[in-house]
Design an enzyme around this catalytic site. Sequence first.
Site, PDB file in Angstrom:
ATOM      1  N   LEU A 187       0.804  -1.215   0.000  1.00 28.89           N
ATOM      2  CA  LEU A 187       0.000   0.000   0.000  1.00 28.89           C
ATOM      3  C   LEU A 187       0.839   1.267   0.000  1.00 28.89           C
ATOM      4  O   LEU A 187       0.325   2.363   0.157  1.00 28.89           O
ATOM      5  CB  LEU A 187      -0.968  -0.039   1.186  1.00 28.89           C
ATOM      6  CG  LEU A 187      -1.823  -1.321   1.225  1.00 28.89           C
ATOM      7  CD1 LEU A 187      -2.691  -1.347   2.468  1.00 28.89           C
ATOM      8  CD2 LEU A 187      -2.668  -1.478  -0.026  1.00 28.89           C
ATOM      9  N   ASP A 217      22.703 -12.945   4.353  1.00 27.57           N
ATOM     10  CA  ASP A 217      23.127 -13.838   3.270  1.00 27.57           C
ATOM     11  C   ASP A 217      24.651 -14.006   3.269  1.00 27.57           C
ATOM     12  O   ASP A 217      25.176 -15.097   3.031  1.00 27.57           O
ATOM     13  CB  ASP A 217      22.653 -13.241   1.943  1.00 27.57           C
ATOM     14  CG  ASP A 217      23.006 -14.114   0.747  1.00 27.57           C
ATOM     15  OD1 ASP A 217      22.791 -15.342   0.831  1.00 27.57           O
ATOM     16  OD2 ASP A 217      23.482 -13.579  -0.262  1.00 27.57           O
TER      17      ASP A 217
END
Lengths: 159, 159, 159, 159, 159, 159
Positions: free
Chosen positions: C75, C126
């Site tokens: 949104l 990561d």
Amino acid sequence: MSEFSHLDESGAARMVDVSEKPAAARTAVASGTLHTTAEVVALLAEGGLPKGDALATARIAGIMGAKRTPDLVPLCHPIALSGVDVEFELGHSEVHVTATARTTERTGVEMEALTAVSVAGLALHDMVKAVDAAASMDGVRLDRKEGGKAGVWTRPEGR
Amino acid sequence: MSEFSHLDESGAARMVDVSEKPAAARTAVASGTLHTTAEVVALLAEGGLPKGDALATARIAGIMGAKRTPDLVPLCHPIALSGVDVEFELGHSEVHVTATARTTERTGVEMEALTAVSVAGLALHDMVKAVDAAASMDGVRLDRKEGGKAGVWTRPEGR
Amino acid sequence: MSEFSHLDESGAARMVDVSEKPAAARTAVASGTLHTTAEVVALLAEGGLPKGDALATARIAGIMGAKRTPDLVPLCHPIALSGVDVEFELGHSEVHVTATARTTERTGVEMEALTAVSVAGLALHDMVKAVDAAASMDGVRLDRKEGGKAGVWTRPEGR
Amino acid sequence: MSEFSHLDESGAARMVDVSEKPAAARTAVASGTLHTTAEVVALLAEGGLPKGDALATARIAGIMGAKRTPDLVPLCHPIALSGVDVEFELGHSEVHVTATARTTERTGVEMEALTAVSVAGLALHDMVKAVDAAASMDGVRLDRKEGGKAGVWTRPEGR
Amino acid sequence: MSEFSHLDESGAARMVDVSEKPAAARTAVASGTLHTTAEVVALLAEGGLPKGDALATARIAGIMGAKRTPDLVPLCHPIALSGVDVEFELGHSEVHVTATARTTERTGVEMEALTAVSVAGLALHDMVKAVDAAASMDGVRLDRKEGGKAGVWTRPEGR
Amino acid sequence: MSEFSHLDESGAARMVDVSEKPAAARTAVASGTLHTTAEVVALLAEGGLPKGDALATARIAGIMGAKRTPDLVPLCHPIALSGVDVEFELGHSEVHVTATARTTERTGVEMEALTAVSVAGLALHDMVKAVDAAASMDGVRLDRKEGGKAGVWTRPEGR
């Protein structure tokens, strides 16, 4: 005369059906050169070490660009890349970019390697343009590919 | 000696704050050339007319690529492009690509024009690679920009 | 009781209309901390210097992530970011991430700053996960925002 | 001392070559917690039922975010996700988010699960920020992974 | 006879230059209808209430799709959307979709409203296809637009 | 009564786990029709030949849209498409769009074919809207699918 496989007999663009091609380990190497000024190369390299994040930014851009290849090149197949490297070599007034892309899919990774080089080049261009607006990216080309039915191809001398 | 504005004093990459720059009409023109073979150019052009969707595919790739510039070039600002053109000129054994990008924002559109040229070049590369794997994209560079405080810049002779 | 502005009276999600809000300079600062091991922090920093591309990769991820905010957060309004910084501070066994986002649009950039921190955190995660699979990203939060009708907000003590 | 596999011996970032790793069923579970106020949790849950689209919006954001992982995390491989779930558990003044990602590819899905949690957290943050600007996302971490050569890993107690 | 403004005099596609158009508040409303079975509509609505996340998923897809318009429609300008709503009305064996898009930019938002409807329709299609593979999306069209030089346009009766 | 497989027993949306489904060659064909005016069709077709880039633009949009399916449709699996075709047939006052998508993955390509049709339709809508703002896209539907456990499905007469 050879024809473009990306166009059907009526000339319409298509993403060629590769269902029948075998999955295979495939590699492609591409390169290109950003021609700029000795001043810019000196900024990029001080004592042989990369300065700050400049080259890292371009390297990351190239690796991420390789992953975006099917979003950028309309008729490229989306594939699972199994590896990408981007390397830079600094010359007197130029930066040489080499990219290697690998997959184990039904189609080659030439475009992924070329896209990595082009996007790394764009990121370098962006980095240097305030200092050298006249920089030029040259010789973006495939150097070598291997894997799949076609075997090994290396760029012929003189092209 | 000039510094890279995309790096802060510690060498860290950043997206430079352009809040204080005025919104202004800005234009950039970039170009590049795909060197291939006369056979490929003949396939692209038959009697002066584009063949099927080949050039249209590359043109659309370039226009859409320009819109992807902030996704590709790490430190580029996302901007509202107000127009993009991509044109091709067919030579003997090469295709010359020119792109024009326009905005009315706080920062220039050099990278959008360069990205349009590079991505159109990648799409051409993809189209021709089955016929000419040795094609090369050269001279990807800024030709002209205008707008904003810096006024008009045109590429100097000899670069 | 206060209501969620992102839901209409029937509870349906919507992208709130901000047409009537004034364009204004707006800034948001967000932060978070990756808790890992002293070994990992030592790998990231050797003698106070960043090792190779590790932090640069995470910084670029954060900056590019900020630009992807409207693609990620359903949104959120797409806006023209005018600047983004991502900074790292290395502690004993943690990496503190701070991001600053700026715009001159009709809506704030809190989500862009928070997204920059989260995505930089994901890139750090990561990088370190092969060495420390148990790393944890904590305290991803807004520290300060200013601009627009609401003026300056700073995070209250004790939250 | 262990090294970051995402960096080569010179410290340059790379997308590691996974061509030689076997395709295998792999699963990862990650979680995190948005700390907010009791008022916000009451708005999210009325009588045990989700209010309007609030949680659905965050769940969709998390699922779509998992698919965007290779676009966000620079050195992640693009993979074919075979399934993603995102679940919420409402506490007194917090929302606990758990995501499970699955693949049958050559590399794990830890980052996809962590990205689903982070992006669902960003969407929650966005939903609640007008009511509670001081909300904080904590403990974004891997809980469990299985599949491939490494077998099952579960988060050790006390981390 | 009228011409396509998206093509230049030679027939080449272009993103039309809108630099000279005024920024103005602009709104567009589009709609469409998914025709399916009464069984599917009953699954979507139980006692007038949406079932689980089905409609929320489609609504979020439509809102996020509107933001992707310039990525999908080649010659559309990237713009700052200032608001998007997607509404569903359940009939006997159909779902009617209405989307409203708003901006304050130099070009209209017809395509953003149409894209929201189409992508919400695709998400509905995806949701119902295991139950009704023969569902059909019909009447995807512009209902009304206002703002800018052209003023108000409403769909004529009988089209 | 049949249930939506995209929702779990609590009604929560999920990306269904397809790990156990076999990889198989799968094809889907979808179609739709843009209803416009005879004038617009005459502009698109002069003497049976495509005019300029109009249809090529829509074809490329459809092919690229098919690749974006997992980005647009929240619960769709990301897959390696092995081929996509988009064809146009010009009628009196309508353009019929047919798309064929192929894969060799664990899940079908119905949504990819439907997305190709929808996005090609959006691109046509965009091309013609200045001449015919009242154009309407109808009958976006699956015509045929084959491959995998379900075998061949063809659209029943009368739907």
